[in-house]
Design a protein around this motif. Structure first.
Motif, PDB file in Angstrom:
ATOM      1  N   GLU A  27     -35.564  -0.203  44.263  1.00 35.44           N
ATOM      2  CA  GLU A  27     -34.690   1.569  45.495  1.00 35.44           C
ATOM      3  C   GLU A  27     -35.824   1.460  46.510  1.00 35.44           C
ATOM      4  OE1 GLU A  27     -32.240   5.124  45.328  1.00 35.44           O
ATOM      5  OE2 GLU A  27     -32.046   3.561  42.990  1.00 35.44           O
ATOM      6  N   SER A  28     -35.132   1.587  47.740  1.00 37.68           N
ATOM      7  CA  SER A  28     -36.252   1.630  48.863  1.00 37.68           C
ATOM      8  C   SER A  28     -36.598   3.360  48.651  1.00 37.68           C
ATOM      9  CB  SER A  28     -35.542   1.495  50.003  1.00 37.68           C
ATOM     10  OG  SER A  28     -36.296   1.880  50.994  1.00 37.68           O
ATOM     11  N   GLU A  29     -37.697   3.466  48.829  1.00 40.06           N
ATOM     12  CA  GLU A  29     -38.199   5.275  48.888  1.00 40.06           C
ATOM     13  C   GLU A  29     -38.363   5.354  50.624  1.00 40.06           C
ATOM     14  OE1 GLU A  29     -41.501   5.920  46.933  1.00 40.06           O
ATOM     15  OE2 GLU A  29     -40.413   4.687  44.491  1.00 40.06           O
ATOM     16  N   GLY A  30     -38.042   4.384  51.478  1.00 43.48           N
ATOM     17  CA  GLY A  30     -37.981   4.645  52.581  1.00 43.48           C
ATOM     18  C   GLY A  30     -38.912   3.575  53.404  1.00 43.48           C
ATOM     19  N   ALA A  31     -39.527   3.947  54.957  1.00 41.96           N
ATOM     20  CA  ALA A  31     -39.689   2.456  55.795  1.00 41.96           C
ATOM     21  C   ALA A  31     -40.766   3.043  56.641  1.00 41.96           C
ATOM     22  CB  ALA A  31     -38.728   2.569  56.504  1.00 41.96           C
ATOM     23  N   TYR A  32     -41.188   2.037  57.022  1.00 41.10           N
ATOM     24  CA  TYR A  32     -42.972   1.968  57.852  1.00 41.10           C
ATOM     25  C   TYR A  32     -42.288   2.133  59.590  1.00 41.10           C
ATOM     26  CZ  TYR A  32     -45.784   1.729  53.719  1.00 41.10           C
ATOM     27  OH  TYR A  32     -45.911   1.996  52.696  1.00 41.10           O
ATOM     28  N   TRP A  33     -42.458   2.994  60.063  1.00 39.00           N
ATOM     29  CA  TRP A  33     -42.175   3.016  61.574  1.00 39.00           C
ATOM     30  C   TRP A  33     -43.267   2.897  62.623  1.00 39.00           C
ATOM     31  CZ3 TRP A  33     -36.961   3.493  62.727  1.00 39.00           C
ATOM     32  CH2 TRP A  33     -36.312   3.837  62.128  1.00 39.00           C
ATOM     33  N   CYS A  34     -43.100   1.959  63.575  1.00 39.28           N
ATOM     34  CA  CYS A  34     -43.826   2.304  64.527  1.00 39.28           C
ATOM     35  C   CYS A  34     -43.578   3.118  65.403  1.00 39.28           C
ATOM     36  CB  CYS A  34     -44.340   1.021  65.265  1.00 39.28           C
ATOM     37  SG  CYS A  34     -45.523   1.041  66.711  1.00 39.28           S
ATOM     38  N   HIS A  35     -44.123   4.685  65.886  1.00 46.44           N
ATOM     39  CA  HIS A  35     -43.097   5.374  66.795  1.00 46.44           C
ATOM     40  C   HIS A  35     -43.356   4.707  68.091  1.00 46.44           C
ATOM     41  CE1 HIS A  35     -42.070   8.510  63.709  1.00 46.44           C
ATOM     42  NE2 HIS A  35     -42.926   7.873  63.700  1.00 46.44           N
ATOM     43  N   ARG A  40     -39.620  -1.327  62.671  1.00 44.05           N
ATOM     44  CA  ARG A  40     -39.408  -0.294  61.500  1.00 44.05           C
ATOM     45  C   ARG A  40     -39.395  -1.941  60.321  1.00 44.05           C
ATOM     46  NH1 ARG A  40     -34.713  -0.691  58.096  1.00 44.05           N
ATOM     47  NH2 ARG A  40     -34.286   1.242  56.547  1.00 44.05           N
ATOM     48  N   VAL A  41     -40.066  -1.715  59.367  1.00 46.94           N
ATOM     49  CA  VAL A  41     -39.673  -2.296  58.271  1.00 46.94           C
ATOM     50  C   VAL A  41     -39.751  -1.820  56.635  1.00 46.94           C
ATOM     51  CG1 VAL A  41     -41.905  -3.359  56.794  1.00 46.94           C
ATOM     52  CG2 VAL A  41     -42.086  -3.625  59.576  1.00 46.94           C
ATOM     53  N   LEU A  42     -38.817  -1.973  56.240  1.00 43.02           N
ATOM     54  CA  LEU A  42     -38.269  -1.617  54.830  1.00 43.02           C
ATOM     55  C   LEU A  42     -39.868  -1.167  54.052  1.00 43.02           C
ATOM     56  CD1 LEU A  42     -36.675  -0.007  53.238  1.00 43.02           C
ATOM     57  CD2 LEU A  42     -35.624  -2.517  52.493  1.00 43.02           C
ATOM     58  N   ASP A  43     -39.740  -0.521  53.040  1.00 44.49           N
ATOM     59  CA  ASP A  43     -40.653   0.744  52.138  1.00 44.49           C
ATOM     60  C   ASP A  43     -40.650  -1.701  51.048  1.00 44.49           C
ATOM     61  OD1 ASP A  43     -38.931   0.771  50.602  1.00 44.49           O
ATOM     62  OD2 ASP A  43     -39.867   2.286  49.428  1.00 44.49           O
ATOM     63  N   LEU A  44     -39.828  -2.066  50.566  1.00 41.46           N
ATOM     64  CA  LEU A  44     -39.196  -3.656  49.925  1.00 41.46           C
ATOM     65  C   LEU A  44     -39.860  -4.341  50.345  1.00 41.46           C
ATOM     66  CD1 LEU A  44     -36.224  -2.447  48.333  1.00 41.46           C
ATOM     67  CD2 LEU A  44     -37.817  -1.528  47.097  1.00 41.46           C
ATOM     68  N   ASP A  45     -40.494  -4.676  52.165  1.00 39.52           N
ATOM     69  CA  ASP A  45     -40.705  -5.702  52.237  1.00 39.52           C
ATOM     70  C   ASP A  45     -42.375  -5.504  52.627  1.00 39.52           C
ATOM     71  OD1 ASP A  45     -37.772  -6.931  52.192  1.00 39.52           O
ATOM     72  OD2 ASP A  45     -37.661  -5.938  54.371  1.00 39.52           O
ATOM     73  N   ARG A  65     -39.889   9.046  54.811  1.00 45.12           N
ATOM     74  CA  ARG A  65     -39.397   8.738  53.218  1.00 45.12           C
ATOM     75  C   ARG A  65     -37.825   8.791  53.604  1.00 45.12           C
ATOM     76  NH1 ARG A  65     -41.202   8.768  48.539  1.00 45.12           N
ATOM     77  NH2 ARG A  65     -43.054   9.589  48.706  1.00 45.12           N
ATOM     78  N   SER A  66     -37.545   8.609  52.919  1.00 44.85           N
ATOM     79  CA  SER A  66     -35.067   8.373  53.798  1.00 44.85           C
ATOM     80  C   SER A  66     -35.054  10.169  52.121  1.00 44.85           C
ATOM     81  CB  SER A  66     -34.427   6.826  52.852  1.00 44.85           C
ATOM     82  OG  SER A  66     -34.639   6.869  51.401  1.00 44.85           O
ATOM     83  N   ALA A  67     -33.525  10.371  53.316  1.00 44.66           N
ATOM     84  CA  ALA A  67     -32.688  10.986  51.999  1.00 44.66           C
ATOM     85  C   ALA A  67     -32.548  10.302  50.780  1.00 44.66           C
ATOM     86  CB  ALA A  67     -31.959  11.494  53.406  1.00 44.66           C
ATOM     87  N   ALA A  68     -32.190  10.757  49.963  1.00 44.34           N
ATOM     88  CA  ALA A  68     -32.067  10.082  48.945  1.00 44.34           C
ATOM     89  C   ALA A  68     -30.480  10.325  48.750  1.00 44.34           C
ATOM     90  CB  ALA A  68     -32.170  11.133  47.424  1.00 44.34           C
ATOM     91  N   SER A  69     -29.836  11.507  49.113  1.00 40.91           N
ATOM     92  CA  SER A  69     -28.087  11.125  49.332  1.00 40.91           C
ATOM     93  C   SER A  69     -27.681   9.749  50.212  1.00 40.91           C
ATOM     94  CB  SER A  69     -27.616  11.821  50.183  1.00 40.91           C
ATOM     95  OG  SER A  69     -27.955  11.698  51.910  1.00 40.91           O
ATOM     96  N   THR A  70     -28.421   9.140  50.912  1.00 43.42           N
ATOM     97  CA  THR A  70     -28.539   8.130  51.467  1.00 43.42           C
ATOM     98  C   THR A  70     -28.488   6.534  51.620  1.00 43.42           C
ATOM     99  OG1 THR A  70     -29.070   8.430  53.480  1.00 43.42           O
ATOM    100  CG2 THR A  70     -27.391   9.288  54.014  1.00 43.42           C
ATOM    101  N   GLY A  71     -29.530   6.528  51.382  1.00 44.99           N
ATOM    102  CA  GLY A  71     -30.116   4.431  50.807  1.00 44.99           C
ATOM    103  C   GLY A  71     -31.458   4.375  52.402  1.00 44.99           C
ATOM    104  N   CYS A  72     -30.843   5.366  52.675  1.00 41.31           N
ATOM    105  CA  CYS A  72     -31.077   4.603  54.132  1.00 41.31           C
ATOM    106  C   CYS A  72     -32.424   6.063  54.961  1.00 41.31           C
ATOM    107  CB  CYS A  72     -29.835   5.156  55.278  1.00 41.31           C
ATOM    108  SG  CYS A  72     -30.224   4.391  57.384  1.00 41.31           S
ATOM    109  N   ALA A  73     -33.197   5.070  55.058  1.00 38.00           N
ATOM    110  CA  ALA A  73     -34.678   5.519  55.884  1.00 38.00           C
ATOM    111  C   ALA A  73     -34.240   5.712  57.781  1.00 38.00           C
ATOM    112  CB  ALA A  73     -35.947   4.877  55.748  1.00 38.00           C
ATOM    113  N   CYS A  74     -33.575   6.288  57.895  1.00 42.10           N
ATOM    114  CA  CYS A  74     -32.792   6.621  59.288  1.00 42.10           C
ATOM    115  C   CYS A  74     -32.780   7.826  59.275  1.00 42.10           C
ATOM    116  CB  CYS A  74     -31.194   5.899  59.975  1.00 42.10           C
ATOM    117  SG  CYS A  74     -30.230   5.565  59.097  1.00 42.10           S
TER     118      CYS A  74
END
Length: 74
Positions: A27-35, A40-45, A65-74
């Motif tokens: 399960e994804s815990e978030g994503a890496y971002w270049c501001h 965006r690169v998902l942590d699982l990748d 980190r993503s919000a646990a309720s949505t499963g999305c790192a946005c």
């Protein structure tokens, strides 16, 4: 009304399942971002625990980190 219905269905479909493929045991815990680039690169990748470099500009990306309720790192 056909266009509005189509758009409405599109948005509903995009929020139904937070696990959109991939390995169901991980399960994804978030994503890496270049501001700078908005990349965006998902942590699982990402292999390993270190932050990857941005594929666009080469700068180090930031983990968010993503919000646990949505499963999305946005």
């Amino acid at each position: 009304m056909g266009v509005l219905t189509t758009v409405k269905e599109l948005f509903a479909a995009s929020t139904r399942n937070p696990n959109r493929g991939g390995d169901p045991t991980r399960e994804s815990e978030g994503a890496y971002w270049c501001h700078d680039c908005g990349e965006r690169v998902l942590d699982l990748d990402v292999d390993g625990d270190d932050a990857p470099d941005c594929p666009e500009c080469g700068e180090a990306m930031t983990f968010e980190r993503s919000a646990a309720s949505t499963g999305c790192a946005c």
